[in-house]
Design a protein around this motif. Structure first.
Motif, mmCIF file in Angstrom:
data_model
loop_
_atom_site.group_PDB
_atom_site.id
_atom_site.type_symbol
_atom_site.label_atom_id
_atom_site.label_comp_id
_atom_site.label_asym_id
_atom_site.label_seq_id
_atom_site.Cartn_x
_atom_site.Cartn_y
_atom_site.Cartn_z
ATOM 1 N N UNK A 105 -63.592 17.365 -24.662
ATOM 2 C CA UNK A 105 -63.407 17.162 -26.019
ATOM 3 C C UNK A 105 -62.181 16.997 -26.232
ATOM 4 N N UNK A 106 -61.420 16.462 -25.757
ATOM 5 C CA UNK A 106 -59.753 15.982 -26.251
ATOM 6 C C UNK A 106 -60.177 14.835 -26.306
ATOM 7 N N UNK A 107 -60.301 14.108 -24.773
ATOM 8 C CA UNK A 107 -60.822 12.711 -24.940
ATOM 9 C C UNK A 107 -61.591 12.212 -26.152
ATOM 10 N N UNK A 108 -62.990 12.949 -26.076
ATOM 11 C CA UNK A 108 -64.323 12.467 -27.258
ATOM 12 C C UNK A 108 -62.895 12.376 -28.476
ATOM 13 N N UNK A 109 -62.589 13.339 -28.640
ATOM 14 C CA UNK A 109 -61.412 12.784 -30.204
ATOM 15 C C UNK A 109 -60.615 11.935 -29.864
ATOM 16 N N UNK A 110 -59.776 12.149 -28.507
ATOM 17 C CA UNK A 110 -58.687 9.936 -28.207
ATOM 18 C C UNK A 110 -59.561 8.952 -28.227
ATOM 19 N N UNK A 111 -60.626 9.021 -28.105
ATOM 20 C CA UNK A 111 -61.648 8.007 -27.498
ATOM 21 C C UNK A 111 -62.039 7.709 -29.415
ATOM 22 N N UNK A 112 -62.473 8.853 -30.165
ATOM 23 C CA UNK A 112 -62.635 8.158 -31.801
ATOM 24 C C UNK A 112 -61.232 7.755 -32.733
ATOM 25 N N UNK A 113 -60.497 8.230 -32.057
ATOM 26 C CA UNK A 113 -58.948 7.395 -32.796
ATOM 27 C C UNK A 113 -59.205 6.096 -31.317
ATOM 28 N N UNK A 114 -59.626 5.518 -31.107
ATOM 29 C CA UNK A 114 -59.098 4.083 -30.430
ATOM 30 C C UNK A 114 -60.061 3.988 -31.489
ATOM 31 N N UNK B 208 -45.434 5.603 -53.714
ATOM 32 C CA UNK B 208 -46.183 4.935 -53.266
ATOM 33 C C UNK B 208 -47.234 4.886 -51.977
ATOM 34 N N UNK B 209 -47.544 6.144 -52.091
ATOM 35 C CA UNK B 209 -48.257 6.126 -51.051
ATOM 36 C C UNK B 209 -49.657 7.229 -51.740
ATOM 37 N N UNK B 210 -51.053 7.377 -51.057
ATOM 38 C CA UNK B 210 -52.286 8.293 -51.332
ATOM 39 C C UNK B 210 -51.908 8.908 -50.626
ATOM 40 N N UNK B 211 -53.381 9.921 -49.812
ATOM 41 C CA UNK B 211 -54.149 10.568 -49.460
ATOM 42 C C UNK B 211 -55.262 9.955 -49.960
ATOM 43 N N UNK B 212 -56.247 9.792 -48.238
ATOM 44 C CA UNK B 212 -57.328 9.475 -48.046
ATOM 45 C C UNK B 212 -57.833 10.397 -46.820
ATOM 46 N N UNK B 213 -59.341 11.237 -47.320
ATOM 47 C CA UNK B 213 -60.077 12.330 -46.571
ATOM 48 C C UNK B 213 -61.199 11.415 -46.481
ATOM 49 N N UNK B 214 -61.818 11.794 -44.706
ATOM 50 C CA UNK B 214 -62.352 10.362 -44.146
ATOM 51 C C UNK B 214 -63.126 12.090 -43.229
ATOM 52 N N UNK B 215 -64.616 11.969 -43.528
ATOM 53 C CA UNK B 215 -65.732 12.337 -42.376
ATOM 54 C C UNK B 215 -65.904 11.174 -41.684
ATOM 55 N N UNK B 216 -65.339 11.720 -39.883
ATOM 56 C CA UNK B 216 -65.734 11.456 -39.474
ATOM 57 C C UNK B 216 -66.118 11.650 -38.446
ATOM 58 N N UNK B 217 -67.040 10.292 -37.359
ATOM 59 C CA UNK B 217 -68.525 10.740 -36.073
ATOM 60 C C UNK B 217 -68.174 9.721 -35.422
ATOM 61 N N UNK B 218 -68.616 10.350 -34.398
ATOM 62 C CA UNK B 218 -68.298 9.749 -32.959
ATOM 63 C C UNK B 218 -70.258 10.306 -32.538
ATOM 64 N N UNK B 219 -70.326 8.846 -31.998
ATOM 65 C CA UNK B 219 -71.957 8.925 -31.931
ATOM 66 C C UNK B 219 -72.587 8.417 -30.444
ATOM 67 N N UNK B 220 -73.127 8.783 -29.698
ATOM 68 C CA UNK B 220 -74.034 8.297 -28.195
ATOM 69 C C UNK B 220 -74.891 6.836 -29.093
ATOM 70 N N UNK B 221 -74.804 6.269 -28.057
ATOM 71 C CA UNK B 221 -76.000 5.105 -27.928
ATOM 72 C C UNK B 221 -77.280 5.515 -28.796
ATOM 73 N N UNK B 222 -77.987 6.516 -28.144
ATOM 74 C CA UNK B 222 -78.946 7.197 -29.126
ATOM 75 C C UNK B 222 -78.801 7.467 -30.629
#
Length: 337
Positions: free
Chosen positions: A56-65, A115-129
């Motif tokens: 699962x940590x690999x999946x998180x890291x790939x999403x980061x990439x 000089x900065x702000x914060x943005x909240x994201x919903x991030x998804x990692x999806x497969x080929x389907x």
């Protein structure tokens, strides 16, 4: 260049894609999550999941990439304070082709830093389907237009998204105290606490991880890091988290060795985690010691031979400062019969 003002609530953007091979899965897991169902295709057949899957940590890291490729390297990004929640929804298997998706859910200017702000994201990692395999919610800090926040120029994407360890990897150091034997679900005690182990984050380790998964300049180049808000080379937060997993795996091996002969309790996968905080940067030379404390447990309605236990985890540097924490849970086998 994307600044804080460029993000719009409700905007959704897809990323490019990454193909994941069996070799990619084994390379990451061999260093950070060397459980049978991540490193051994044959042994994985008799595991909880029945086949080789990515950590699962690999999946998180790939999403980061994917997010770095998609927009972070062309932004005034200033890092993330943590992750509200990650849900691991489906396993990532060899030959999956993954892509990401980001949706802006909230924006707010910083009260303490104009000089900065914060943005909240919903991030998804999806497969080929187009099936979601991971969902993540978190805030990212961005410089405002007119600030001097910007990524240093460089070919930060020159390396593929596959972990290649440094020539001299830092060892996972066991704690001095002996490790107790592994316990079945029924014997796990709420409040029980374990020191998992320690690891020194060398510059070589930091750069090796960042090249594959978090290629932001302040993780990859000492000169660029000095000019950043970090002031020196800093580890990716996902690197800090992945090393936690490496210490947990070595702790588990010691638990099984202490159990001795007979049917030892197995661990299954984790459905996700909450409240991950990177409270301080991890710099080159820092020695991080990880600890886990059982906070709750419950039986599983869907898997009667398994239970879930919940744990709070921390990482503390050599000065006694907490740098990392999160709340997780994992399946553990119940006593036979």
């Amino acid at each position: 260049m994307l600044y804080f003002e460029d993000f719009i609530v409700g905007e959704t953007v897809d990323t490019g894609s990454i193909a994941v091979s069996e070799g990619d899965i084994v390379a990451f897991a061999s260093r950070f999550d060397a459980q049978d169902f991540h490193v051994d295709p044959e042994a994985a057949k008799t595991s909880f999941v029945g086949t080789l899957i990515a950590s699962g940590w690999h999946s998180c890291s790939l999403l980061m990439r994917l997010m770095a490729e998609s927009f972070l390297l062309n932004s005034a990004g200033m890092g993330a304070p943590g992750i509200e929640e990650v849900k691991w929804l489906r396993p990532v298997q060899p030959d999956d082709v993954l892509h990401g998706r980001r949706t802006v859910t909230e924006i707010k200017p910083s009260r303490s830093r104009p000089d900065m702000g914060l943005v909240r994201f919903r991030l998804e990692l999806l497969n080929q389907r187009d099936e979601p395999v991971l969902e993540q919610a978190n805030w990212i800090m961005f410089g405002r237009r007119g600030s001097d926040a910007a990524q240093a120029p460089g070919d930060w994407l020159a390396y593929p998204p596959r972990y290649i360890p440094p020539a001299l990897p830092s060892p996972i150091e066991p704690p001095q105290a002996p490790t107790e034997a592994a316990r079945f679900f029924e014997d796990i005690a709420i409040g029980q606490s374990f020191e998992l182990g320690s690891c020194v984050f060398t510059a070589q380790e930091i750069v090796a991880f960042a090249r594959a998964f978090d290629p932001q300049p302040f993780h990859m180049d000492e000169e660029a890091a000095r000019a950043s808000s970090f002031g020196q080379l800093a580890a990716s937060g996902w690197h800090t988290a992945s090393v936690w997993m490496a210490t947990m795996v070595t702790h588990r091996r010691r638990q099984l060795a202490a159990f001795g002969a007979g049917h030892a309790p197995r661990l299954g996968p984790s459905p996700g985690f909450r409240n991950l905080k990177w409270s301080r940067p991890v710099f080159a030379g820092d020695r991080i010691t990880y600890r886990s404390t059982v906070t709750d447990k419950r039986t599983s309605a869907s898997r009667p031979q398994w239970g879930l236990f919940f744990h709070h985890n921390t990482g503390v540097n050599q000065d006694g400062n907490e740098v990392f924490s999160f709340d997780g849970c994992v399946f553990v086998e119940r006593k036979p019969g």
